[in-house]
Write a protein that holds these residues in place. Structure first.
Motif, PDB file in Angstrom:
ATOM      1  N   TRP A 219     -14.787  30.771  41.629  1.00  0.00           N
ATOM      2  CA  TRP A 219     -16.002  30.103  42.093  1.00  0.00           C
ATOM      3  C   TRP A 219     -16.560  29.234  40.972  1.00  0.00           C
ATOM      4  CZ3 TRP A 219     -21.398  31.469  41.097  1.00  0.00           C
ATOM      5  CH2 TRP A 219     -22.286  30.734  41.886  1.00  0.00           C
ATOM      6  N   ARG A 220     -16.646  29.810  39.768  1.00  0.00           N
ATOM      7  CA  ARG A 220     -17.080  29.074  38.579  1.00  0.00           C
ATOM      8  C   ARG A 220     -16.248  29.536  37.398  1.00  0.00           C
ATOM      9  NH1 ARG A 220     -23.433  29.256  37.601  1.00  0.00           N
ATOM     10  NH2 ARG A 220     -22.510  29.570  35.563  1.00  0.00           N
ATOM     11  N   LEU A 221     -16.043  28.648  36.429  1.00  0.00           N
ATOM     12  CA  LEU A 221     -15.224  28.982  35.270  1.00  0.00           C
ATOM     13  C   LEU A 221     -15.775  30.158  34.477  1.00  0.00           C
ATOM     14  CD1 LEU A 221     -14.226  25.442  33.950  1.00  0.00           C
ATOM     15  CD2 LEU A 221     -12.733  27.149  35.003  1.00  0.00           C
ATOM     16  N   ASP A 222     -17.098  30.333  34.445  1.00  0.00           N
ATOM     17  CA  ASP A 222     -17.657  31.434  33.664  1.00  0.00           C
ATOM     18  C   ASP A 222     -17.296  32.798  34.251  1.00  0.00           C
ATOM     19  OD1 ASP A 222     -19.347  31.508  35.875  1.00  0.00           O
ATOM     20  OD2 ASP A 222     -21.181  31.622  34.677  1.00  0.00           O
ATOM     21  N   ARG A 223     -16.821  32.841  35.473  1.00  0.00           N
ATOM     22  CA  ARG A 223     -16.340  34.093  36.058  1.00  0.00           C
ATOM     23  C   ARG A 223     -14.991  34.472  35.459  1.00  0.00           C
ATOM     24  NH1 ARG A 223     -20.072  36.734  37.051  1.00  0.00           N
ATOM     25  NH2 ARG A 223     -20.726  35.367  35.412  1.00  0.00           N
ATOM     26  N   LEU A 224     -14.255  33.492  34.992  1.00  0.00           N
ATOM     27  CA  LEU A 224     -12.897  33.696  34.488  1.00  0.00           C
ATOM     28  C   LEU A 224     -12.867  33.931  32.980  1.00  0.00           C
ATOM     29  CD1 LEU A 224      -9.887  33.654  35.284  1.00  0.00           C
ATOM     30  CD2 LEU A 224      -9.915  31.201  34.844  1.00  0.00           C
ATOM     31  N   GLY A 225     -13.556  33.087  32.226  1.00  0.00           N
ATOM     32  CA  GLY A 225     -13.456  33.174  30.774  1.00  0.00           C
ATOM     33  C   GLY A 225     -14.755  33.514  30.109  1.00  0.00           C
ATOM     34  N   ARG A 226     -14.655  34.095  28.918  1.00  0.00           N
ATOM     35  CA  ARG A 226     -15.853  34.524  28.201  1.00  0.00           C
ATOM     36  C   ARG A 226     -16.385  33.474  27.251  1.00  0.00           C
ATOM     37  NH1 ARG A 226     -11.432  37.426  26.709  1.00  0.00           N
ATOM     38  NH2 ARG A 226     -10.787  37.234  24.555  1.00  0.00           N
ATOM     39  N   SER A 227     -15.586  32.419  26.974  1.00  0.00           N
ATOM     40  CA  SER A 227     -16.030  31.341  26.091  1.00  0.00           C
ATOM     41  C   SER A 227     -15.151  30.125  26.372  1.00  0.00           C
ATOM     42  CB  SER A 227     -15.879  31.750  24.622  1.00  0.00           C
ATOM     43  OG  SER A 227     -14.500  31.855  24.280  1.00  0.00           O
ATOM     44  N   VAL A 228     -15.549  28.993  25.833  1.00  0.00           N
ATOM     45  CA  VAL A 228     -14.743  27.782  25.995  1.00  0.00           C
ATOM     46  C   VAL A 228     -13.365  27.995  25.377  1.00  0.00           C
ATOM     47  CG1 VAL A 228     -14.560  25.342  25.390  1.00  0.00           C
ATOM     48  CG2 VAL A 228     -16.747  26.269  26.091  1.00  0.00           C
ATOM     49  N   VAL A 229     -13.334  28.657  24.221  1.00  0.00           N
ATOM     50  CA  VAL A 229     -12.053  28.927  23.555  1.00  0.00           C
ATOM     51  C   VAL A 229     -11.180  29.803  24.439  1.00  0.00           C
ATOM     52  CG1 VAL A 229     -10.964  30.036  21.563  1.00  0.00           C
ATOM     53  CG2 VAL A 229     -12.997  28.637  21.234  1.00  0.00           C
ATOM     54  N   HIS A 230     -11.750  30.874  24.994  1.00  0.00           N
ATOM     55  CA  HIS A 230     -10.973  31.768  25.855  1.00  0.00           C
ATOM     56  C   HIS A 230     -10.471  31.035  27.094  1.00  0.00           C
ATOM     57  CE1 HIS A 230     -10.645  34.983  29.021  1.00  0.00           C
ATOM     58  NE2 HIS A 230      -9.730  35.318  28.147  1.00  0.00           N
ATOM     59  N   LEU A 231     -11.347  30.245  27.710  1.00  0.00           N
ATOM     60  CA  LEU A 231     -10.950  29.489  28.899  1.00  0.00           C
ATOM     61  C   LEU A 231      -9.810  28.524  28.594  1.00  0.00           C
ATOM     62  CD1 LEU A 231     -14.312  28.602  30.631  1.00  0.00           C
ATOM     63  CD2 LEU A 231     -12.399  29.837  31.636  1.00  0.00           C
ATOM     64  N   ALA A 232      -9.932  27.787  27.490  1.00  0.00           N
ATOM     65  CA  ALA A 232      -8.901  26.815  27.141  1.00  0.00           C
ATOM     66  C   ALA A 232      -7.581  27.515  26.826  1.00  0.00           C
ATOM     67  CB  ALA A 232      -9.349  25.969  25.957  1.00  0.00           C
ATOM     68  N   THR A 233      -7.645  28.635  26.136  1.00  0.00           N
ATOM     69  CA  THR A 233      -6.432  29.389  25.815  1.00  0.00           C
ATOM     70  C   THR A 233      -5.774  29.903  27.085  1.00  0.00           C
ATOM     71  OG1 THR A 233      -7.408  30.050  23.708  1.00  0.00           O
ATOM     72  CG2 THR A 233      -5.534  31.345  24.485  1.00  0.00           C
ATOM     73  N   LEU A 234      -6.586  30.450  27.980  1.00  0.00           N
ATOM     74  CA  LEU A 234      -6.065  30.953  29.248  1.00  0.00           C
ATOM     75  C   LEU A 234      -5.474  29.818  30.086  1.00  0.00           C
ATOM     76  CD1 LEU A 234      -5.654  33.305  31.184  1.00  0.00           C
ATOM     77  CD2 LEU A 234      -7.998  32.946  31.992  1.00  0.00           C
ATOM     78  N   ALA A 235      -6.189  28.694  30.163  1.00  0.00           N
ATOM     79  CA  ALA A 235      -5.697  27.552  30.941  1.00  0.00           C
ATOM     80  C   ALA A 235      -4.388  27.031  30.363  1.00  0.00           C
ATOM     81  CB  ALA A 235      -6.748  26.448  30.980  1.00  0.00           C
ATOM     82  N   GLU A 236      -4.276  27.016  29.048  1.00  0.00           N
ATOM     83  CA  GLU A 236      -3.034  26.555  28.404  1.00  0.00           C
ATOM     84  C   GLU A 236      -1.884  27.505  28.722  1.00  0.00           C
ATOM     85  OE1 GLU A 236      -0.585  24.021  26.557  1.00  0.00           O
ATOM     86  OE2 GLU A 236      -2.717  23.669  26.923  1.00  0.00           O
ATOM     87  N   GLU A 237      -2.159  28.801  28.700  1.00  0.00           N
ATOM     88  CA  GLU A 237      -1.139  29.794  29.052  1.00  0.00           C
ATOM     89  C   GLU A 237      -0.682  29.593  30.493  1.00  0.00           C
ATOM     90  OE1 GLU A 237      -0.920  34.395  30.415  1.00  0.00           O
ATOM     91  OE2 GLU A 237      -2.328  33.964  28.800  1.00  0.00           O
ATOM     92  N   LEU A 238      -1.648  29.393  31.395  1.00  0.00           N
ATOM     93  CA  LEU A 238      -1.313  29.194  32.806  1.00  0.00           C
ATOM     94  C   LEU A 238      -0.499  27.921  32.998  1.00  0.00           C
ATOM     95  CD1 LEU A 238      -4.709  30.226  34.438  1.00  0.00           C
ATOM     96  CD2 LEU A 238      -2.579  31.547  34.392  1.00  0.00           C
ATOM     97  N   ARG A 239      -0.907  26.852  32.317  1.00  0.00           N
ATOM     98  CA  ARG A 239      -0.174  25.582  32.421  1.00  0.00           C
ATOM     99  C   ARG A 239       1.272  25.761  31.965  1.00  0.00           C
ATOM    100  NH1 ARG A 239       0.754  20.652  29.603  1.00  0.00           N
ATOM    101  NH2 ARG A 239      -0.052  21.538  27.697  1.00  0.00           N
ATOM    102  N   GLY A 240       1.456  26.505  30.882  1.00  0.00           N
ATOM    103  CA  GLY A 240       2.805  26.773  30.384  1.00  0.00           C
ATOM    104  C   GLY A 240       3.659  27.557  31.363  1.00  0.00           C
ATOM    105  N   ARG A 241       3.013  28.369  32.185  1.00  0.00           N
ATOM    106  CA  ARG A 241       3.726  29.158  33.199  1.00  0.00           C
ATOM    107  C   ARG A 241       3.850  28.417  34.513  1.00  0.00           C
ATOM    108  NH1 ARG A 241       0.370  34.589  33.262  1.00  0.00           N
ATOM    109  NH2 ARG A 241       1.440  34.767  35.246  1.00  0.00           N
ATOM    110  N   GLY A 242       3.268  27.208  34.593  1.00  0.00           N
ATOM    111  CA  GLY A 242       3.333  26.436  35.830  1.00  0.00           C
ATOM    112  C   GLY A 242       2.321  26.893  36.866  1.00  0.00           C
ATOM    113  N   VAL A 243       1.283  27.591  36.434  1.00  0.00           N
ATOM    114  CA  VAL A 243       0.243  28.097  37.334  1.00  0.00           C
ATOM    115  C   VAL A 243      -0.967  27.183  37.215  1.00  0.00           C
ATOM    116  CG1 VAL A 243      -1.292  30.052  37.838  1.00  0.00           C
ATOM    117  CG2 VAL A 243       1.064  30.475  37.078  1.00  0.00           C
ATOM    118  N   GLY A 244      -1.475  26.726  38.358  1.00  0.00           N
ATOM    119  CA  GLY A 244      -2.639  25.846  38.369  1.00  0.00           C
ATOM    120  C   GLY A 244      -3.931  26.631  38.236  1.00  0.00           C
ATOM    121  N   LEU A 245      -4.996  25.907  37.927  1.00  0.00           N
ATOM    122  CA  LEU A 245      -6.314  26.505  37.798  1.00  0.00           C
ATOM    123  C   LEU A 245      -7.312  25.622  38.528  1.00  0.00           C
ATOM    124  CD1 LEU A 245      -8.277  28.578  36.592  1.00  0.00           C
ATOM    125  CD2 LEU A 245      -8.337  27.171  34.512  1.00  0.00           C
TER     126      LEU A 245
END
Length: 185
Positions: A66-92
């Protein structure tokens, strides 16, 4: 295209996640593909629902929140998670923040997030380094406390000179034998 996987989280048990779940369902997420965490702070690293979601997401899937703050605890965490997902071919995709890494605009927003996260990491690193330098100038010891005091290290050397093994000396001093070996070599 893979599945739409949804994630919802509330920080306290008395909060209601109905709004998030309704929005995820309206976006096309099936109930079997909804993952939730109740009463779990975003600052916690162990989030069972999110961990399960990440373990089942495969290339082609899109994780929707619903909102990014539900997923990540900080901008750094969100970016790290998004990068991991991108590397796995998973969209966000975030329904309210305008992030959808399958679109050009979403990738732009993601890129901005990544740049901000990198800036935040570098700023933190610089502050820590400056703090350590200031502490050293004041004569404050920086880093982990030594396992052996100067007197203990001297005693360890004397015991080793008498022919005692590193293991024996370590047992006497209550430290690991590797610590004794380093102090007496």
């Amino acid at each position: 295209m893979g599945r739409l996987l949804g994630y919802a989280r509330v920080s306290t048990d008395d909060q209601d996640m109905t709004l998030q779940l309704d929005a995820l369902r309206a976006a096309g997420v099936a109930d079997v593909d909804l993952f939730t965490d109740h009463g779990v702070s975003g600052a916690q690293t162990a989030r069972p629902g999110l961990d399960r979601l990440l373990s089942v997401a495969v290339a082609g899937d899109v994780i929707t929140v619903w909102r990014l703050d539900r997923l990540g605890r900080s901008v750094v965490h969100l970016a790290t998670l998004a990068e991991e997902l991108r590397g796995r071919g998973v969209g966000l995709r975030s329904l309210t923040d305008g992030v959808d890494t399958s679109t050009a605009t979403g990738r732009l927003v993601y890129g901005l997030l990544s740049t901000l996260a990198e800036f935040e990491r570098e700023t933190i690193r610089e502050r820590v380094k400056a703090g350590m330098q200031a502490a050293k100038k004041r004569g404050v010891s920086v880093g982990r406390r030594k396992a052996l005091t100067t007197a203990q290290a001297k005693h360890a050397r004397a015991l080793r000179a008498e022919g005692r093994s590193c293991a024996e000396v370590a047992a006497l001093l209550g430290v690991d034998r590797t610590t004794v070996w380093r102090a007496t070599r």
